[in-house]
Design an enzyme around this catalytic site. Structure first.
Site, PDB file in Angstrom:
ATOM      1  N   SER A 219       0.724  -1.188   0.057  1.00 52.67           N
ATOM      2  CA  SER A 219      -0.155   0.067   0.066  1.00 52.67           C
ATOM      3  C   SER A 219       0.962   1.144   0.018  1.00 52.67           C
ATOM      4  O   SER A 219       1.835   1.251  -0.958  1.00 52.67           O
ATOM      5  CB  SER A 219      -0.943  -0.040   1.330  1.00 52.67           C
ATOM      6  OG  SER A 219      -1.959   0.862   1.241  1.00 52.67           O
ATOM      7  N   ASP A 354      -8.831  -3.966  -6.269  1.00 56.98           N
ATOM      8  CA  ASP A 354      -8.332  -3.559  -4.928  1.00 56.98           C
ATOM      9  C   ASP A 354      -9.465  -2.915  -4.036  1.00 56.98           C
ATOM     10  O   ASP A 354     -10.057  -1.710  -4.579  1.00 56.98           O
ATOM     11  CB  ASP A 354      -7.281  -2.696  -5.152  1.00 56.98           C
ATOM     12  CG  ASP A 354      -6.469  -2.377  -3.902  1.00 56.98           C
ATOM     13  OD1 ASP A 354      -6.869  -1.899  -2.881  1.00 56.98           O
ATOM     14  OD2 ASP A 354      -5.137  -2.267  -4.074  1.00 56.98           O
ATOM     15  N   HIS A 426      -6.528  -6.307  -0.723  1.00 47.58           N
ATOM     16  CA  HIS A 426      -5.622  -5.099  -0.857  1.00 47.58           C
ATOM     17  C   HIS A 426      -4.259  -5.802  -0.895  1.00 47.58           C
ATOM     18  O   HIS A 426      -3.708  -6.085  -1.851  1.00 47.58           O
ATOM     19  CB  HIS A 426      -5.856  -4.111   0.212  1.00 47.58           C
ATOM     20  CG  HIS A 426      -5.306  -2.529   0.202  1.00 47.58           C
ATOM     21  ND1 HIS A 426      -5.007  -2.203  -1.113  1.00 47.58           N
ATOM     22  CD2 HIS A 426      -4.493  -1.807   1.002  1.00 47.58           C
ATOM     23  CE1 HIS A 426      -4.331  -1.157  -0.800  1.00 47.58           C
ATOM     24  NE2 HIS A 426      -4.285  -1.044   0.539  1.00 47.58           N
TER      25      HIS A 426
END
Ligand code: NAG
Ligand code: NAG
Ligand code: NAG
Length: 483
Positions: A219, A354, A426
């Site tokens: 991320s 995502d 994610h």
């Protein structure tokens, strides 16, 4: 809306989902067989049982497999003024390598978004993402960080470092007297200083002798490693095999806007869903200027990045060629703008659906005042066929095209790779259940771990792109509505 008059039809689609609704008997039989195999693996596998706490943080195998690693504050943080947002000392967790992995280093950078104004950065100070005071003093090493060969076949015995994130800028902010101590608020923008101090420390404790190294992160940590990839490469000896792995770190410059009458705009196109579920695409250039402004004006992520970059003095940390080319530094916070400039081999692990991006970039709450996407944002199985089609076009096909275009079809990047799976998730590298387990997501029967291994060790071509949702029965799909 007088859409028909302005029609500049790109294509009309009956929907890539139509095929799903029309699955033949044979295909259904195959899907059932696959489910049976998955069931067999789940129930009868010789591997340790996984208990899944999903999307969340941990997928825990048995107690014996988990390893808790203590937090180490950076020893020169105070001396270098390399502070977390609140002035506390940043740090990392280190697990030493062993055997043939003693000279190999894997650095994993934690994620956690960014802050874009004094208020949100001040709020962050009261959390572990802005202060080490609130961090757990031990962290569990799983997935790519695991020391267990069953869970982490290629890197289990490497030296492993998990870097904690407490600056709000993907490790690229710089001290700015005009914003750091504004309006009585004490905020330290020291991301780049933390990074430099950390690198010095890791080199001192053995990384300078690394023969193999991977810089990875998820991320905002994935973005951090893309930003710092070449610098990291240059810190290590010339003959060290250095590569960078970004997990869910490719944030696009897109956002949807849901208009009345079911219109949805994004980037340079707008599409219209009529009562018969037909989706038509138009170029926004074909609309009246007043409508155009409304569409173009809603670039949530772009203005957010603009604020992050300017508030935290990030410009100097970004790719110089990109900044010189684009003129506006905040553009170079988007990987699509600078990834082509990276010299070091990169691998992207990216779910094509995502959930963080759907929630925060593609369909943020603000762009959906009527809440027609609320359920879909929480669980992909709640999306109707129109919504799936939108996600398909802008995420699945968007990624494919944008990544392949950015990387010039990989013609000039033979050592690069990607794993783009059609799952609603994610990050996937630091949980056992998504990295490498009997029930992990796969593309062409390979897990993320196996694909990353194929890429790093150049065993075979490692460009694996999934078929569109919901074709892959091995997906973990997060259910955000479960709370
Ligand atoms: C600060 O940023 C947060 C998060 O992006 C946003 O919700 C809020 O409106 C911003 N506040 C101001 C004063 O701009
Ligand atoms: C500080 O406060 C002033 C007045 O409220 C405001 O104009 C200014 O933008 C603030 N500074 C920052 C960095 O938020
Ligand atoms: C983001 O997209 C908008 C609209 O397509 C465009 O005007 C803007 O320049 C883009 N920004 C970047 C950083 O590419």
């Amino acid at each position: 809306m007088p859409a028909n008059q302005h029609r500049l039809l790109r294509f009309t689609s009956d929907g890539p989902w139509r095929w799903w609704r029309q699955l033949s008997q044979r295909e259904l039989t195959m899907a059932t067989a696959t489910a049976a195999i998955v069931f067999f693996l789940l129930v009868l596998s010789p591997f340790p049982k996984t208990s899944r706490t999903f999307g969340g943080t941990n997928v825990i195998t048995s107690e014996a497999d988990s390893e808790w690693v203590p937090f180490t504050p950076l020893s020169k943080a105070q001396q270098n003024s390399a502070f977390c947002l609140d002035g506390s000392l940043p740090g990392y967790h280190l697990k030493r390598g062993f055997g043939s992995g003693s000279d190999s280093w894997l650095i994993h950078v934690e994620g956690g978004g960014w802050c874009s104004n004094i208020t949100s950065c001040s709020d962050r100070k009261k959390t572990k993402l802005g202060s080490s005071t609130y961090m757990d003093k031990q962290d569990q090493f799983l997935g790519i960080l695991s020391h267990h060969p069953v869970q982490n076949p290629d890197f289990f015995n490497w030296n492993k470092v998990k870097v904690r994130y407490c600056d709000g800028s993907s490790f690229s902010s710089r001290p700015r007297p005009d914003t750091e101590f504004q309006n009585g608020t004490e905020l330290f923008f020291r991301g780049q200083l933390i990074w430099d101090t950390l690198m010095d420390e890791l080199l001192t404790i053995g990384m300078s002798k690394a023969r193999q190294a991977i810089l990875t992160g998820c991320s905002a940590g994935g973005l951090a490693i893309l930003i710092h990839c070449d610098d990291f490469r240059d810190l290590l000896p010339k003959d060290t095999d250095v590569k960078c792995l970004a997990d869910a770190g490719f944030f696009p410059n897109e956002s949807l806007r849901v208009f009345k009458y079911g219109n949805i705009g994004i980037g340079n196109s707008l599409f219209y869903i009529d009562g018969k579920n037909k989706v038509s695409f138009y170029s926004i250039a074909s609309f009246a200027p007043s409508i155009r402004k409304d569409i173009v004006g809603n670039h949530g992520i772009e203005s957010f990045y603009h604020d992050v970059v300017h508030l935290q003095g990030i410009a100097k940390s970004l790719n110089h060629d990109c900044v010189a080319r684009s003129g506006e530094p905040s553009k170079c916070f988007f990987p699509q703008e600078f990834i082509g400039n990276i010299r070091t081999p990169v691998f992207l692990v990216q779910p094509a659906y995502d959930f963080w991006q759907i929630e925060n970039i593609y369909v943020p709450k603000l762009s959906d005042p009527q809440g027609s996407w609320r359920k879909c944002r929480l669980n992909i199985f709640n999306c109707n066929s129109n919504q799936l089609e939108v996600l398909h076009v802008f995420m699945y096909a968007g990624y494919r095209n944008s990544l392949l275009r950015t990387l010039d079809g990989f013609q000039n990047k033979p050592k690069w790779g990607m794993f783009i799976n059609s799952c609603f998730i994610h990050c996937q590298t630091w949980a056992a259940g998504t990295w490498h387990s009997p029930t992990s997501p796969r593309i062409n029967s390979k897990t993320v771990a196996e694909t990353v291994g194929d890429w790093y060790f150049e065993r075979e071509s490692a460009i694996r792109v999934d078929c569109p949702f919901p074709c892959n029965p091995t997906c973990y799909n997060k259910d955000l509505s479960a709370g």
